[in-house]
Scaffold this motif. Structure first.
Motif, PDB file in Angstrom:
ATOM      1  N   THR A  58      48.284  37.957  35.969  1.00 11.65           N
ATOM      2  CA  THR A  58      48.782  37.296  37.353  1.00 11.65           C
ATOM      3  C   THR A  58      47.255  37.612  37.941  1.00 11.65           C
ATOM      4  N   VAL A  59      46.858  36.713  38.737  1.00  7.01           N
ATOM      5  CA  VAL A  59      45.874  36.824  39.460  1.00  7.01           C
ATOM      6  C   VAL A  59      45.850  36.078  40.813  1.00  7.01           C
ATOM      7  N   LYS A  60      44.960  36.785  41.734  1.00  7.51           N
ATOM      8  CA  LYS A  60      44.862  36.401  43.061  1.00  7.51           C
ATOM      9  C   LYS A  60      43.686  35.691  43.409  1.00  7.51           C
ATOM     10  N   LEU A  61      43.780  34.907  44.855  1.00 11.74           N
ATOM     11  CA  LEU A  61      42.571  34.195  45.091  1.00 11.74           C
ATOM     12  C   LEU A  61      41.442  34.825  45.243  1.00 11.74           C
ATOM     13  N   ASP A  67      39.733  36.142  42.507  1.00 12.39           N
ATOM     14  CA  ASP A  67      39.723  36.968  41.127  1.00 12.39           C
ATOM     15  C   ASP A  67      38.632  36.467  40.402  1.00 12.39           C
ATOM     16  N   THR A 124      39.114  32.295  40.704  1.00  8.58           N
ATOM     17  CA  THR A 124      39.876  31.138  40.907  1.00  8.58           C
ATOM     18  C   THR A 124      40.274  30.991  42.297  1.00  8.58           C
ATOM     19  N   ALA A 156      46.097  31.462  43.777  1.00  6.83           N
ATOM     20  CA  ALA A 156      46.872  32.538  43.035  1.00  6.83           C
ATOM     21  C   ALA A 156      47.982  32.209  42.176  1.00  6.83           C
TER      22      ALA A 156
END
Length: 234
Positions: free
Chosen positions: A186-189, A191, A207, A210
């Motif tokens: 899981t990635v956030k805006l 990252d 990225t 998210a």
């Protein structure tokens, strides 16, 4: 000028401009008497004697011949005689027959070499993360693909990944140095999802959405092209 003046006044040789100190003369000479004349004056005249000896040898008593006799009395007669022919009759040697070999027949012209066949091959050369396409053309060149090349060719036949809203693409050509995420993360805006090296500089690829990483299309050490998909988030 000093040497010329001494030559004009030979009586000045060996005499100091002022009388030498008696004690200094004793320290230098000891019990010996000082020389007050030219040593050359003690030699007997030799020029006229040498000129008579050259005349007795049967040669002209010129200045050059007399000088040679004075300098080299033992070799003067042989030198003045000059080189002599061997033998007493001074006859010419018998002619020697010389056999001239016939010229060998000319060698046949070599057969013309077959025309060289030019071959062309193209290579992708990677230099510090940048890929350059090189074309090589030459005669007698053979290019044999290796097993790894064949495997790469088969892998490149796979259809390219589709790009969408969550697809992260390469902004420029370069080398993938690091991929810190994998499928399912899981990635956030904002990252960092990849590190791209280009022009000897490392660039963080982030990225723009998210979510969860659905697929990773590249691996570390791979060279990518501009706008090539790296991974998908969605």
């Amino acid at each position: 000028m000093q040497a010329v003046r001494r030559g004009r006044h030979p009586h000045r040789h060996g005499r100091p401009p002022v009388p030498a100190d008696h004690e200094l003369r004793r320290l230098v000479l000891g019990r010996e008497e000082p020389i007050t004349i030219r040593p050359a004056d003690l030699l007997e005249p030799q020029v006229e004697i040498s000129r008579q000896q050259v005349r007795k040898m049967g040669y002209e008593p010129s200045d050059d011949n007399v000088l040679i006799h004075l300098m080299f009395p033992a070799l003067a007669q042989e030198y003045l005689r000059g080189p002599q022919l061997k033998g007493t009759d001074h006859s010419r040697p018998d002619p020697v027959a010389v056999t001239v070999a016939a010229d060998p027949p000319p060698a046949p012209d070599p057969a013309p070499a077959p025309a060289a066949v030019l071959s062309t091959a193209e290579f992708d050369v990677e230099v510090e993360g940048e890929v350059f396409k090189v074309r090589v053309t030459g005669a007698g060149m053979t290019v044999t693909p290796s097993a790894g090349t064949a495997a790469d060719a088969s892998s490149t036949t796979a259809p390219p990944p589709k790009t969408g809203e969550g697809t992260v693409i390469a902004p420029m050509q370069g080398l993938i140095v690091k991929v810190p995420v994998k499928a399912g993360d899981t990635v956030k805006l904002g990252d960092v999802v990849a590190v791209l090296e280009a022009m000897k500089m490392q660039n963080d690829i982030v990225t723009t959405v998210a979510g969860k990483v659905s697929a990773v299309y590249v691996k570390e050490g791979e060279v990518v092209s501009p706008n090539q998909p790296l991974l998908a988030v969605g």
